[in-house]
Design an enzyme around this catalytic site. Sequence first.
Site, PDB file in Angstrom:
ATOM      1  N   LYS A  91      21.690  49.941  39.235  1.00  0.00           N
ATOM      2  CA  LYS A  91      21.780  50.126  40.692  1.00  0.00           C
ATOM      3  C   LYS A  91      23.202  50.019  41.239  1.00  0.00           C
ATOM      4  O   LYS A  91      23.551  50.681  42.208  1.00  0.00           O
ATOM      5  CB  LYS A  91      20.871  49.115  41.402  1.00  0.00           C
ATOM      6  CG  LYS A  91      19.404  49.233  41.020  1.00  0.00           C
ATOM      7  CD  LYS A  91      18.862  50.654  41.203  1.00  0.00           C
ATOM      8  CE  LYS A  91      17.536  50.893  40.525  1.00  0.00           C
ATOM      9  NZ  LYS A  91      17.155  52.313  40.486  1.00  0.00           N
ATOM     10  N   GLU A 111      23.756  42.852  49.008  1.00  0.00           N
ATOM     11  CA  GLU A 111      23.826  43.823  50.110  1.00  0.00           C
ATOM     12  C   GLU A 111      23.656  43.057  51.416  1.00  0.00           C
ATOM     13  O   GLU A 111      23.010  42.005  51.444  1.00  0.00           O
ATOM     14  CB  GLU A 111      22.673  44.840  50.009  1.00  0.00           C
ATOM     15  CG  GLU A 111      22.737  45.759  48.829  1.00  0.00           C
ATOM     16  CD  GLU A 111      21.525  46.685  48.761  1.00  0.00           C
ATOM     17  OE1 GLU A 111      20.561  46.494  49.549  1.00  0.00           O
ATOM     18  OE2 GLU A 111      21.517  47.580  47.897  1.00  0.00           O
ATOM     19  N   ARG A 132      11.947  60.269  38.672  1.00  0.00           N
ATOM     20  CA  ARG A 132      10.614  60.585  38.151  1.00  0.00           C
ATOM     21  C   ARG A 132       9.796  61.230  39.268  1.00  0.00           C
ATOM     22  O   ARG A 132      10.237  61.233  40.426  1.00  0.00           O
ATOM     23  CB  ARG A 132       9.922  59.295  37.707  1.00  0.00           C
ATOM     24  CG  ARG A 132       9.641  58.374  38.890  1.00  0.00           C
ATOM     25  CD  ARG A 132       8.887  57.110  38.529  1.00  0.00           C
ATOM     26  NE  ARG A 132       8.468  56.394  39.722  1.00  0.00           N
ATOM     27  CZ  ARG A 132       9.221  55.500  40.361  1.00  0.00           C
ATOM     28  NH1 ARG A 132      10.418  55.221  39.917  1.00  0.00           N
ATOM     29  NH2 ARG A 132       8.792  54.888  41.455  1.00  0.00           N
TER      30      ARG A 132
HETATM   31  C1  MV4 Z   1      16.377  45.915  51.323  1.00  0.00           C
HETATM   32  C2  MV4 Z   1      15.745  45.596  52.541  1.00  0.00           C
HETATM   33  C3  MV4 Z   1      16.542  45.106  53.578  1.00  0.00           C
HETATM   34  N1  MV4 Z   1      17.880  44.950  53.405  1.00  0.00           N
HETATM   35  N2  MV4 Z   1      17.701  45.764  51.182  1.00  0.00           N
HETATM   36  C4  MV4 Z   1      12.381  46.762  48.841  1.00  0.00           C
HETATM   37  C5  MV4 Z   1      12.274  47.099  47.377  1.00  0.00           C
HETATM   38  C6  MV4 Z   1      13.407  47.986  47.150  1.00  0.00           C
HETATM   39  N3  MV4 Z   1      12.927  49.351  47.292  1.00  0.00           N
HETATM   40  C7  MV4 Z   1      14.420  47.620  48.169  1.00  0.00           C
HETATM   41  N4  MV4 Z   1      13.709  47.006  49.245  1.00  0.00           N
HETATM   42  C8  MV4 Z   1      14.344  46.575  50.354  1.00  0.00           C
HETATM   43  N5  MV4 Z   1      15.672  46.398  50.269  1.00  0.00           N
HETATM   44  C9  MV4 Z   1      18.441  45.302  52.211  1.00  0.00           C
HETATM   45  N6  MV4 Z   1      19.777  45.168  52.049  1.00  0.00           N
HETATM   46  C10 MV4 Z   1      14.345  45.821  52.655  1.00  0.00           C
HETATM   47  C11 MV4 Z   1      13.670  46.334  51.563  1.00  0.00           C
HETATM   48  C12 MV4 Z   1      12.258  46.646  51.681  1.00  0.00           C
HETATM   49  C13 MV4 Z   1      11.314  45.633  51.716  1.00  0.00           C
HETATM   50  C14 MV4 Z   1      11.716  44.322  51.594  1.00  0.00           C
HETATM   51  C15 MV4 Z   1      10.747  43.364  51.633  1.00  0.00           C
HETATM   52  C16 MV4 Z   1       9.407  43.685  51.798  1.00  0.00           C
HETATM   53  C17 MV4 Z   1       9.022  44.985  51.882  1.00  0.00           C
HETATM   54  C18 MV4 Z   1       9.962  45.974  51.828  1.00  0.00           C
HETATM   55  C19 MV4 Z   1       9.591  47.324  51.897  1.00  0.00           C
HETATM   56  C20 MV4 Z   1      10.547  48.306  51.832  1.00  0.00           C
HETATM   57  C21 MV4 Z   1      11.904  47.969  51.724  1.00  0.00           C
END
Ligand code: MV4
Length: 505
Positions: A118, A202, A294
């Site tokens: 990542k 982040e 994918r």
């Molecule tokens: C984040 C975020 C907020 N701030 N990164 C979730 C899994 C992966 N796809 C990245 N995700 C997130 N990254 C930053 N800097 C919010 C999410 C996020 C999320 C976080 C907690 C619970 C549910 C979520 C659903 C989508 C994205």
Amino acid sequence: MARIRKVLVANRGEIAVRVMRTCKELWLKTVAVYSEADRTALHARFADEAYCIGPAPSRQSYLSAENILAAAKQSGADAIHPGYGFLSENASFVRACDKAGVTFVGPPASAMDAMGEKTRARANMQKAGVPVVPGTTAPFASADEARAYAKQIGFPVMLKAAGGGGGKGMRRIDREEDLDAAWRTARSEAMSAFGNDAVYLEKFLDQPHHVEIQVFADTHGNCIHLNERECSAQRRNQKVVEETPSPILTPQMRAAMGEVAVKAAKAVGYVGAGTVEFLVDSARNFYFLEMNTRLQVEHPVTEWVTGIDLVAWQLHVAQGGVLPFLEPIKPRGHSIEVRVYAEDPATNFMPSPGHIVELRTPSGPFLRDDSGVYAGYTVPNTYDPMISKLSVWAPTRAEAIRRMLRALDEYVVKGITTNIAYLKAILAHPDFQRGDYDTGFLSRAHQQLLGAEDPQRTRLALLAAVLRAHHRAEQKAKHLPPPNAAAATSGWRTSGRHLGGWKRS
Ligand code: MV4
């Protein structure tokens, strides 16, 4: 690239059946691989040939490149479709296919390498002029280094695993004093999930939307996007409901995000179906999050609004085909997908494997049920408990919601517990109906969504109570001790599951 005649689908469940359906329509022979726990699985029955590739544990079957390639050799399959999950984003599996002279239906290993780690993906995107979530593009060497950086960009921050996405090993840190503990747990989770404990930081975006763009590239340098999917309805980082178009995107945002997604794919020499994930903050800024190299679980909603069979395009491109449409596609109408799980929301979504006594799946206009199960099948407890995906199309979002609610009402599964009532509650929730929901929606509405009565379960619970009272009265009449008080109040008994349902092991 040689013409494909026989495809081995290196997966199981609904996606294996779905891929085989397109292969059959293209007159391709299909080969299934199954573990000992999947001897009676639908995908093993559906294929022209089926090979057992090992015992139940995924590591010894669906994750075994060696066993899968042995089945490819034995069956004479000239291509392998990985589906999603398992080895679908494993660059060394792609290299093993290349070495074995079997076409891997997906991107080159180099594109997976570029996007799989990542921090490298973020560095590549920054170089390509793609906006990324503010943060580092290299893993930290120590907690002190992370602490210094977090103080510089300001709390809250999100500590993430460099080795993989999907939220595993992810930790939100609100204060400096929480950093050391988060550092330790994030690294150990990352190590067990990805075999790599590198972590990076982040800036935390508060309750963003999770919007992703479907991209498609061929081997001749063509790359287009097929618009977005809104995936903010997630529980514990697991998508539950997806839809397109997104209720929050303006045409300007859609064009900008599509252009950025194509730039991201081209920057890594992408080929085939891919998804560029973005986080959209409350000010409607969008940031590259990660790229999934994918086909996604939720691809059917894109197929509904574009009229494109994405698996057919994957197979076409894997044989050197040129992308059939080069100008942007104008999607039509609205599509929603829900994921049907064999799990019990009343017991904190515990998996509910077991024997499906009765199954009546929905049908009718503009509805699709991608299922991996059948009446009489026993859902194993070894794999992901998703048993099917229901998707609908309608001219407008309101009609698509109505159609999905009608479909969920038709869906009857007896013998195991599913999340169908929970899905109905989500679709009926005012925030969802308004199209005003972000990644915090399902946790904020959790109690309301669980509380939504499911008449079927109410009836069963009442029947259970009557039976229990009757049994007690009988015991009393015979001057016998009352039934075991503990058993009478254990969680699962009130769910009516003991009425011929599945007994928890
Ligand atoms: C984040 C975020 C907020 N701030 N990164 C979730 C899994 C992966 N796809 C990245 N995700 C997130 N990254 C930053 N800097 C919010 C999410 C996020 C999320 C976080 C907690 C619970 C549910 C979520 C659903 C989508 C994205």
